[in-house]
Motif scaffolding. Structure first.
Motif, PDB file in Angstrom:
ATOM      1  N   PRO A  83       0.809  -1.234   0.000  1.00 18.70           N
ATOM      2  CA  PRO A  83       0.000   0.000   0.000  1.00 18.70           C
ATOM      3  C   PRO A  83       0.836   1.277   0.000  1.00 18.70           C
ATOM      4  N   LEU A  84       2.030   1.213   0.557  1.00 19.83           N
ATOM      5  CA  LEU A  84       2.872   2.419   0.597  1.00 19.83           C
ATOM      6  C   LEU A  84       3.478   2.700  -0.778  1.00 19.83           C
ATOM      7  N   ALA A  87       0.767   4.058  -2.849  1.00 19.26           N
ATOM      8  CA  ALA A  87       0.495   5.478  -2.574  1.00 19.26           C
ATOM      9  C   ALA A  87       1.500   6.370  -3.309  1.00 19.26           C
ATOM     10  N   CYS A  88       2.728   5.883  -3.447  1.00 20.85           N
ATOM     11  CA  CYS A  88       3.768   6.659  -4.135  1.00 20.85           C
ATOM     12  C   CYS A  88       3.590   6.622  -5.646  1.00 20.85           C
TER      13      CYS A  88
ATOM     14  N   ILE B   3       2.038  13.426  -1.150  1.00 18.54           N
ATOM     15  CA  ILE B   3       3.053  12.431  -1.541  1.00 18.54           C
ATOM     16  C   ILE B   3       3.468  12.595  -3.008  1.00 18.54           C
ATOM     17  N   GLN B   4       2.506  12.991  -3.848  1.00 16.36           N
ATOM     18  CA  GLN B   4       2.867  13.136  -5.263  1.00 16.36           C
ATOM     19  C   GLN B   4       3.829  14.308  -5.467  1.00 16.36           C
ATOM     20  N   MET B   7       7.148  12.964  -4.479  1.00 16.83           N
ATOM     21  CA  MET B   7       7.701  12.106  -5.547  1.00 16.83           C
ATOM     22  C   MET B   7       8.299  12.963  -6.669  1.00 16.83           C
ATOM     23  N   MET B  81       8.996   9.197   4.159  1.00 23.03           N
ATOM     24  CA  MET B  81       8.340   7.904   3.957  1.00 23.03           C
ATOM     25  C   MET B  81       7.814   7.338   5.279  1.00 23.03           C
ATOM     26  N   LEU B  84       4.526   8.926   5.765  1.00 26.77           N
ATOM     27  CA  LEU B  84       3.535   8.260   4.908  1.00 26.77           C
ATOM     28  C   LEU B  84       3.063   6.965   5.570  1.00 26.77           C
ATOM     29  N   GLN B  85       4.043   6.207   6.091  1.00 31.57           N
ATOM     30  CA  GLN B  85       3.774   4.928   6.739  1.00 31.57           C
ATOM     31  C   GLN B  85       2.833   5.127   7.942  1.00 31.57           C
ATOM     32  N   ARG B  88      -0.868   6.080   7.505  1.00 34.59           N
ATOM     33  CA  ARG B  88      -1.793   4.975   7.244  1.00 34.59           C
ATOM     34  C   ARG B  88      -2.499   4.540   8.522  1.00 34.59           C
TER      35      ARG B  88
END
Lengths: 249, 206
Positions: A83-84, A87-88, B3-4, B7, B81, B84-85, B88
């Motif tokens: 899932p991570l 998401a990226c 997050i985008q 990236m 990251m 991000l983790q 969740r």
């Protein structure tokens, strides 16, 4: 974790991401193949080590080059980071054993693009290069694949060849040693793993017969260190003689 | 945290870092060429020799600074990251709370667990911001190093003009040095802009 190059021939490259900093979960290797600016990641790893893996990965390749992931089997140390990654990069395709689709979706990416690999195997094209999904069922999972790169002569062998090594370990089983002593020392750390996690002697024999026909320079397991040159043959011979599925009998 | 956007920045940073590395290699090569040229002409180019030596020394310092830059980007990405983790977890608890109106009665720990994750995320965002600030300081140092290198190049041009009678192709060498320095200056500026866009986002979020 750190990324180290394994193979390079022009626009065709392999890296290993290894030696994780988190020791409460099993130490895992993640492999990365880049071909003509397209990247596939092999057994992307568990949820807990994702930040480390991602940070090491982007030392080697830009994240936008990620096209696909290969999942050898359903275990959490292999695919719970799904899932991570999703998401990226929502476009990244996940090549997984068909048998495990419903299980892998439990990791929490219901809409991730999963591509099922049939029991007989298959292939994928990354940056114009064909990579082969080699059946390795019951080694250890009941639906299990390895990945072979015929140009680089590298076999990603999932849990086959795995060893439980201490933190700070090397990426390779000593390549300079010609005597076999380094291999002997290393394999003592692989013995219990194979006896305990590999359930079937018949599956093992069948796999060795098939893999022995392949031209392999590097055998890359998901835990431990890479076997190269003579150590590949040493490993196959050792595994052939080992009785598996017996550790607690 | 978008997050985008991260990236996109990671991608752009990758390209910028590659460009910086390549340009620094080029500077090193140009500096070596200049040293060889000076040696070949002996005392006649002594003045230019000082410039070439300074150029080479600064090139080595720049390479060293750029290597530290590489070491510092990984902790920053790892920090993002991790957010991000953990986001969740926070989101999962948020959903549970939203779908269970009686959560205070049936599961009183739910709210406090969700709050715990939110606190962890805020702490991690602060940590990421601190790493980013350190990285920006390093980029600033690198930019200062480049400015010094530009000054050396200017001196090189003056020395080249003074030594024109020797027939050594110093003007060409100086021009090439200048081009190499300009390339790395542009790459670093672009890298800095990318990092600043992250800093802006984290400031507005915090």
């Amino acid at each position: 974790m750190k990324a180290a190059p394994i193979f390079e021939a022009g626009s065709h490259r392999w890296w290993i991401i290894y030696d994780q900093d988190e020791h409460r979960v099993i130490d895992s290797n993640v492999y990365v193949i880049e071909s003509n600016e397209q990247t596939i990641i092999l057994d992307p790893g568990g949820f807990e080590i994702f930040p480390q893996v991602f940070a090491a990965l982007v030392e080697a390749v830009p994240p936008s080059s990620l096209k696909a992931a290969f999942v050898s089997h359903q275990d959490p140390d292999i695919a719970s980071s799904l899932p991570l990654w999703h998401a990226c990069n929502e476009k990244m395709e996940w090549h997984i054993p068909k048998l495990w689709e419903g299980f892998i979706r439990h990791y929490g990416a219901l809409d991730a693009p999963l591509q099922n690999i049939e029991d007989t195997g298959g292939s994928i094209i990354i940056g114009g290069r064909r990579l082969e999904f080699i059946p390795a069922h019951y080694l250890h999972s009941s639906a299990n694949f390895h990945l072979y790169d015929p140009e680089a002569k590298i076999l990603f062998s999932g849990d086959v060849g795995a060893a439980l090594l201490p933190p700070g370990h090397d990426a390779w089983v000593d390549r300079r040693d010609k005597t076999g002593r380094a291999f002997a020392e290393h394999i003592s750390k692989a013995k219990y793993f194979h006896e305990r996690w590999m359930p079937s002697n018949a599956a093992k024999k069948n796999w060795i017969e098939r893999v022995s026909q392949m031209d392999i320079q590097y055998l890359c397991p998901q835990h431990g260190a890479i076997y190269s040159g003579d150590n590949v043959k040493r490993f196959l011979d050792w595994f052939d003689k080992l009785t598996v599925g017996t550790a607690i009998i | 945290m978008n997050i985008q956007h991260i990236m996109g920045v990671v991608d752009a940073s990758f390209a910028a870092r590659q460009s910086i590395e390549k340009a620094l290699r080029e500077i090193d090569r140009r500096a070596l060429n200049a040293m060889v040229l000076v040696k070949r002409h002996g005392n006649a180019l002594a003045g230019y020799g000082v410039v070439a030596q300074a150029f080479r020394e600064r090139a080595a310092t720049l390479k060293d600074s750029a290597a530290h830059l590489q070491e510092s980007i990984a902790p920053l990405i790892e920090a993002y990251m991790r957010i991000l983790q953990h986001q969740r977890f926070s989101d999962s608890f948020e959903q549970m709370l939203a779908h269970n109106a009686d959560h205070e009665k049936h599961c009183p720990g739910l709210r406090s667990t969700q709050k715990k994750w939110q606190i962890i995320i805020v702490e991690e965002e602060a940590e990421a911001k601190a790493v980013l600030e350190r990285l920006l300081e390093m980029v600033q140092l690198l930019q200062e190093g480049i400015e010094e290198q530009e000054y050396v190049v200017t001196n090189g041009r003056i020395e080249a003009a003074l030594a024109e009678s020797t027939g050594a192709p110093l003007m060409r060498v100086s021009r090439e040095m200048g081009e190499a320095v300009r390339t790395v200056a542009l790459a670093i500026r672009s890298y800095r802009h990318q990092l600043e866009s992250l800093e802006h986002e984290s400031s507005t979020h915090l």
